[in-house]
Design a protein around this motif. Sequence first.
Motif, PDB file in Angstrom:
ATOM      1  N   UNK A   1     -12.363   0.432 -12.172  1.00 22.73           N
ATOM      2  CA  UNK A   1     -13.166   0.126 -10.977  1.00 22.73           C
ATOM      3  C   UNK A   1     -14.405  -0.702 -11.306  1.00 22.73           C
ATOM      4  N   UNK A   2     -14.238  -1.700 -12.149  1.00 23.76           N
ATOM      5  CA  UNK A   2     -15.348  -2.573 -12.475  1.00 23.76           C
ATOM      6  C   UNK A   2     -16.244  -2.086 -13.592  1.00 23.76           C
ATOM      7  N   UNK A   3     -16.083  -0.842 -14.001  1.00 18.34           N
ATOM      8  CA  UNK A   3     -16.823  -0.333 -15.153  1.00 18.34           C
ATOM      9  C   UNK A   3     -16.059  -0.696 -16.423  1.00 18.34           C
ATOM     10  N   UNK A   4     -16.756  -1.214 -17.426  1.00 23.09           N
ATOM     11  CA  UNK A   4     -16.085  -1.691 -18.632  1.00 23.09           C
ATOM     12  C   UNK A   4     -16.805  -1.183 -19.870  1.00 23.09           C
ATOM     13  N   UNK A   5     -16.062  -1.164 -20.980  1.00 25.05           N
ATOM     14  CA  UNK A   5     -16.641  -0.791 -22.265  1.00 25.05           C
ATOM     15  C   UNK A   5     -15.767  -1.295 -23.388  1.00 25.05           C
ATOM     16  N   UNK A   6     -16.375  -1.525 -24.546  1.00 22.60           N
ATOM     17  CA  UNK A   6     -15.643  -2.013 -25.711  1.00 22.60           C
ATOM     18  C   UNK A   6     -16.112  -1.289 -26.960  1.00 22.60           C
ATOM     19  N   UNK A   7     -15.176  -1.085 -27.885  1.00 25.50           N
ATOM     20  CA  UNK A   7     -15.457  -0.471 -29.176  1.00 25.50           C
ATOM     21  C   UNK A   7     -14.709  -1.245 -30.252  1.00 25.50           C
ATOM     22  N   UNK A   8     -15.367  -1.462 -31.373  1.00 26.41           N
ATOM     23  CA  UNK A   8     -14.736  -2.107 -32.526  1.00 26.41           C
ATOM     24  C   UNK A   8     -14.644  -1.097 -33.667  1.00 26.41           C
ATOM     25  N   UNK A   9     -13.475  -1.004 -34.307  1.00 31.06           N
ATOM     26  CA  UNK A   9     -13.315  -0.075 -35.422  1.00 31.06           C
ATOM     27  C   UNK A   9     -12.149  -0.543 -36.280  1.00 31.06           C
ATOM     28  N   UNK A  10     -11.589   0.384 -37.066  1.00 33.88           N
ATOM     29  CA  UNK A  10     -10.434   0.075 -37.911  1.00 33.88           C
ATOM     30  C   UNK A  10      -9.446   1.233 -37.868  1.00 33.88           C
ATOM     31  N   UNK A  11      -8.153   0.908 -37.910  1.00 29.03           N
ATOM     32  CA  UNK A  11      -7.123   1.919 -38.135  1.00 29.03           C
ATOM     33  C   UNK A  11      -7.094   2.229 -39.623  1.00 29.03           C
TER      34      UNK A  11
END
Length: 364
Positions: A79-89
């Motif tokens: 609903x227009x709310x966004x987020x991002x995360x950077x990591x590693x497997x």
Amino acid sequence: MAPTLLILACTPAAEGWVLRANGVVLDLDGLPVSGASVELSRDGGPLGSAVSDEDGRWRVPVMVTADEQVPVRIDAELDGRVGSTWSTLELFEQPAAKELFVGSGQTLEHAPVPLPAVTLGTDDDAALHISLVDGTDGTVAPRVPVELRAGWNAPASRPVVASLASDGSGLVEAVVPAGVYTAHIVDQSGWADTVFPARTGAEQQGVVLPPIADTELAIALHYEGPVELDLHVTGPRAGTGGSGMPFDVWSGFPAHPDRGDPVAALEIERDGLELTRVYERRDEGVYRAVVFDADGALLEGAENVGNARPIVQIWSAEGPSLAQASPGEVGTSWVALRLDLDRDELQRPETWGEGADPNDPESF
């Protein structure tokens, strides 16, 4: 939407792993968000997608053909709310590789690999407050330049949202779109490269340090709330070749060894903040940063550690890095960071445990 698996047919069949990447989507209050669309990608290429369930959890199977960390980006939206995360497997604890192919007789046994949370933000303006602390003595750190980038563990290649500096009392303040940010401090004005997360609507700390030697490590823990947490830094003892019982520096045993000049010591211990420095790191073996709730060590089903939102920062020759526990996770110990010198990797295991003995570093 069911999780999708990216499978590439190979001739002849390749060997590798089918991992089950998993994590949680949260709102800014740390509550789980259901129904969020989650996209997992690597270097801009899609790895898979899913929708968070009623507990905010998502799972995406991913095929990996090389025994190395896989850099991933996690994007979530609702609903227009966004987020991002950077990591590693992380693959360091996975079983032996198996033959991978598409067709009759193939069995996909998914090895679970947890990833850090994604927090959804909004376009609404919100206040950001960060108190910068000098990790050498625990005093405030005035006039330190800070760059903000949107997302958790956002790399330095991402756009700068705001260029700021701490005031005379070490306070960094800004009005930015509500969400989670990564604060970057670039090696200048006597401060080492540093990264730590910050979210709007909360009073938070960030630890800074002058540059350290390549032969040293520095690890800081800071957290919110009334619960008292301990930072355990474990590492290889001299003459063990990286094997054998590790040493463990924490508030109950603040230096190693306990006689003579220490090779590692707890330098700062106060409410909500601890910092340990390793003065002579070994050439092989594993160093770990573990967050532990000693008072609740015997509790079952406890969420005190995760709900305190602990942040662990590290400074090393490999560069600065960070880890952060997710609210709602069950466990009284959390392995936040793992520096594996044998694999030349700085890892985020996201390992949770219960019933560990604070006097036995191998129980974590």
